[in-house]
Enzyme design. Structure first.
Site, mmCIF file in Angstrom:
data_model
loop_
_atom_site.group_PDB
_atom_site.id
_atom_site.type_symbol
_atom_site.label_atom_id
_atom_site.label_comp_id
_atom_site.label_asym_id
_atom_site.label_seq_id
_atom_site.Cartn_x
_atom_site.Cartn_y
_atom_site.Cartn_z
ATOM 1 N N PRO A 93 0.800 -1.228 0.000
ATOM 2 C CG PRO A 93 -0.899 -1.568 1.575
ATOM 3 C CD PRO A 93 0.422 -2.116 1.119
ATOM 4 C CD GLU A 120 -1.804 -7.082 10.051
ATOM 5 O OE1 GLU A 120 -2.026 -5.861 10.117
ATOM 6 O OE2 GLU A 120 -2.705 -7.935 9.877
ATOM 7 N NE ARG A 158 -2.819 -5.038 -23.384
ATOM 8 C CZ ARG A 158 -3.042 -3.946 -24.112
ATOM 9 N NH1 ARG A 158 -2.354 -2.852 -23.860
ATOM 10 N NH2 ARG A 158 -3.928 -3.950 -25.088
ATOM 11 C CG ASP A 173 -3.929 -0.006 -25.168
ATOM 12 O OD1 ASP A 173 -4.885 -0.420 -25.839
ATOM 13 O OD2 ASP A 173 -2.937 -0.699 -24.869
#
Length: 255
Positions: A93, A120, A158, A173
């Site tokens: 995060p 955790e 890709r 894209d």
């Protein structure tokens, strides 16, 4: 290009590596993927890979010893010069949010070691000693890093030469520099009329300049409505011309 993935759940990657248009790159080792389970490097009858955190609290923390042994095995298998070894990436995060420019950079790299955390978290000493970069998919929490690793793999693969059926596909894209970082326009195919909804006539006109202008206008409109911050970036970078600004002025009047 080679990605070594440290994961307690290597089975999560099997269907991904064998499915879709990108499977050709994995099957041919154009993008080599090696899966490493730290449990295989754990000690004892139970091969523990986690333990309770010091200081108490909920959850478990991944042990440093199995991770260290697993990383040592990867480095040995890659036979890397320590001065030029690929980075170790942790999905976390606190990492920088993955975006298209970052994907393009990874697509030009020799690869990386991807660490998929679980529980955790990971013993901070391993992170401090070995992790070179941290990546996040956004402000939410997953059960582990595997989904993030799959997202990075797919986005990078890709972009490799010959992977997509049409080599120019990824140039259109969303977020691509060829679109000046804007969102892609809508797309249509047969039938020409579906439930009373017709394909925009300009797309069947055969007039390529008009089609390109329509697509650009649609891209501007969609970006203005859904991701206005991308317009601000494009404007700051000088990527919008007077025709674009005229279209945006009309859009603003209608918003």
């Amino acid at each position: 290009m080679r990605f070594d993935i440290i994961t307690l759940f290597p089975e999560m990657f099997a269907p991904f590596l064998a499915s879709g248009v990108t499977r050709r790159a994995y099957a041919s080792d154009q993008v080599a993927v090696r899966l490493w389970n730290p449990r295989d490097y754990a000690q004892g009858n139970y091969r523990r890979v986690d333990d309770r955190p010091f200081g108490g609290g909920p959850g478990m923390v991944m042990l440093v010893e199995p991770l260290q042994a697993c990383l040592d095995a990867i480095r040995a298998d890659r036979a890397e010069d320590p001065a030029t070894q690929v980075p170790l990436v942790l999905f976390s995060p606190i990492g920088k949010t993955l975006d298209h420019p970052a994907v393009e950079q990874w697509a030009q790299s020799p690869g990386a070691v991807l660490l998929c955390g679980r529980y955790e978290g990971i013993d901070q000493r391993f992170i401090d000693t070995h992790v070179d970069a941290q990546i996040s998919l956004g402000d939410f929490v997953l059960s582990g890093g595997e989904i993030a690793a799959l997202a990075l793999l797919d986005a990078v693969t890709r972009l490799q030469p010959g992977v997509l059926n049409d080599a120019g596909s990824h140039q259109l894209d969303s977020f691509n520099p060829s679109l000046d970082g804007l969102l892609d326009c809508p797309h249509y195919t047969r039938p020409e009329v579906w439930q009373g909804q017709e394909v925009p006539p300009v797309l069947m006109s055969g007039h390529h300049a008009q089609i390109e202008r329509w697509r650009r206008d649609q891209s501007l409109q969609i970006t203005a409505r859904h991701r206005p911050e991308l317009l601000a970036k494009a404007r700051a970078a000088g990527r919008l011309d007077r025709k674009d600004e005229a279209v945006l002025a009309k859009i603003a009047d209608g918003l």
